[in-house]
Design a protein around this motif. Structure first.
Motif, short mmCIF file in Angstrom:
data_model
loop_
_atom_site.label_atom_id
_atom_site.label_comp_id
_atom_site.label_asym_id
_atom_site.label_seq_id
_atom_site.Cartn_x
_atom_site.Cartn_y
_atom_site.Cartn_z
N ASN A 188 -1.55 8.87 -5.18
CA ASN A 188 -2.50 8.21 -4.55
C ASN A 188 -3.35 7.21 -5.42
OD1 ASN A 188 -1.97 9.36 -1.99
ND2 ASN A 188 -3.26 11.06 -2.24
N GLY A 189 -2.66 7.04 -6.51
CA GLY A 189 -3.62 6.23 -7.42
C GLY A 189 -3.19 4.66 -7.30
N TYR A 190 -4.15 3.96 -7.73
CA TYR A 190 -3.78 2.49 -7.53
C TYR A 190 -3.19 1.88 -8.81
CZ TYR A 190 -7.33 2.95 -3.88
OH TYR A 190 -8.08 3.48 -2.92
N ALA A 191 -3.33 2.52 -10.21
CA ALA A 191 -3.05 1.71 -11.16
C ALA A 191 -1.66 2.33 -11.78
CB ALA A 191 -4.03 1.52 -12.42
N LEU A 192 -0.87 1.45 -12.67
CA LEU A 192 -0.09 2.21 -13.36
C LEU A 192 -0.27 2.18 -14.94
CD1 LEU A 192 3.12 0.29 -12.33
CD2 LEU A 192 2.71 2.66 -11.59
N ASN A 193 -0.04 3.30 -15.58
CA ASN A 193 -0.40 3.55 -17.10
C ASN A 193 1.22 3.03 -17.72
OD1 ASN A 193 -3.17 4.97 -17.54
ND2 ASN A 193 -2.21 5.76 -15.62
N PHE A 194 1.09 2.12 -18.52
CA PHE A 194 2.27 1.79 -19.08
C PHE A 194 2.29 2.32 -20.99
CE2 PHE A 194 4.30 -1.52 -16.57
CZ PHE A 194 3.36 -1.58 -15.67
N GLY A 195 3.48 2.48 -21.07
CA GLY A 195 3.67 2.75 -22.58
C GLY A 195 3.63 1.39 -23.39
N LYS A 196 3.96 1.59 -24.62
CA LYS A 196 4.13 0.22 -25.55
C LYS A 196 5.20 -0.66 -25.49
CE LYS A 196 0.08 1.51 -28.36
NZ LYS A 196 -0.30 1.93 -29.87
N ALA A 246 0.74 -1.26 -0.06
CA ALA A 246 -0.08 0.34 0.09
C ALA A 246 0.72 1.23 0.00
CB ALA A 246 -1.00 0.05 1.28
N ASN A 247 1.98 1.33 0.35
CA ASN A 247 2.92 2.50 0.51
C ASN A 247 3.84 2.53 -0.56
OD1 ASN A 247 1.56 3.15 3.04
ND2 ASN A 247 2.57 1.81 4.13
N TYR A 248 3.67 1.62 -1.48
CA TYR A 248 4.98 1.80 -2.54
C TYR A 248 4.02 1.81 -3.99
CZ TYR A 248 7.58 -0.13 1.20
OH TYR A 248 8.32 -0.37 2.58
N ASN A 249 4.85 2.12 -4.84
CA ASN A 249 4.36 2.42 -6.28
C ASN A 249 4.90 1.31 -7.09
OD1 ASN A 249 2.99 5.29 -6.61
ND2 ASN A 249 4.84 5.72 -5.53
N GLU A 250 6.20 0.53 -6.62
CA GLU A 250 6.17 -0.39 -7.38
C GLU A 250 5.48 -1.74 -7.43
OE1 GLU A 250 9.46 2.31 -6.37
OE2 GLU A 250 8.20 0.85 -5.10
#
Lengths: 112, 112
Positions: free
Chosen positions: B96-104, A96-100
């Protein structure tokens, strides 16, 4: 620690068949994710979960359902497989406290 | 609409030289940026990240630069090694976002 594991590694389905992909993590991570990777498309988020018993839709949720009954497991279901769901599926988790995010090895699914 | 763009599908570099992989983004609210490395038949692995409050982050041979005004980041690998040959994905997340936006992804080939 095994990290993030995925079962199965490979699967071939016929159109209309159903199946469930299992993701397990042993890092006590709160968040879990399902992505699909298609040639030239990068990683696209299908569904994600921010905690046990909660799920949310990602970018490409249609045709998939998910469940997170236990914190360490995140299941991806295909109720009626279509050829457009031929892809490589990756599960990921993070604290929860990390982005990776930490990824599993992937499941290669072919729908004929 | 793709919010994270990697406009170079592939890059070839000689061993020992610098590899520069580029990434552009459109959402000014992105707060955290990551690079992942992916070998064939494996899941992506986290490489390096940078917060939007910084403009540079180094980890050994890998350096990520962030230019917020240009909405651009780059990954520098010096010196490049044959083992660096892989697909590199740029990703971004909201505060504070949950998701990652990935490039191609950009496929890097380091030749001896």
């Amino acid at each position: 620690n095994a990290g993030v594991t995925q079962t199965p590694k490979f699967r071939v389905l016929k159109t209309g068949q159903s199946m469930t992909l299992l993701c397990a993590q042993d890092m006590n991570h709160e968040y879990m994710y399902w992505y699909r990777q298609d040639p030239g498309m990068g990683l696209r988020l299908i569904h994600y979960s921010v905690g046990e018993g909660t799920t949310a839709k990602g970018e490409v949720p249609d045709g998939y359902n998910v469940s997170r009954l236990k914190k360490q497991n995140f299941l991806l279901g295909l109720e009626s497989a279509a050829p457009s769901q031929t892809s490589v599926y990756f599960c990921a988790s993070r604290g929860a406290n990390y982005n990776e995010q930490f990824f599993g090895p992937g499941t290669r699914l072919t729908v004929l | 609409d793709q919010q994270v763009k990697q406009n170079s599908p592939s890059l070839s570099v000689q061993e020992g030289r610098i590899s520069i992989l580029n990434c552009d983004y459109t959402n000014s609210m992105f707060d955290y940026f990551l690079w992942y490395k992916k070998y064939p038949a494996e899941g992506p692995t986290f490489l390096i990240s940078i917060s939007s409050i910084k403009d540079k982050n180094e980890d050994g041979r890998f350096t990520v630069f962030l230019n917020k005004s240009a909405k651009h980041l780059s990954l520098h690998i010096v010196p490049s090694q044959p083992g660096d040959s892989a697909v590199y994905f740029c990703a971004a997340s909201l505060l504070n976002g949950y998701a990652l936006n990935f490039g191609k992804g950009t496929s890097l080939l380091v030749t001896p």
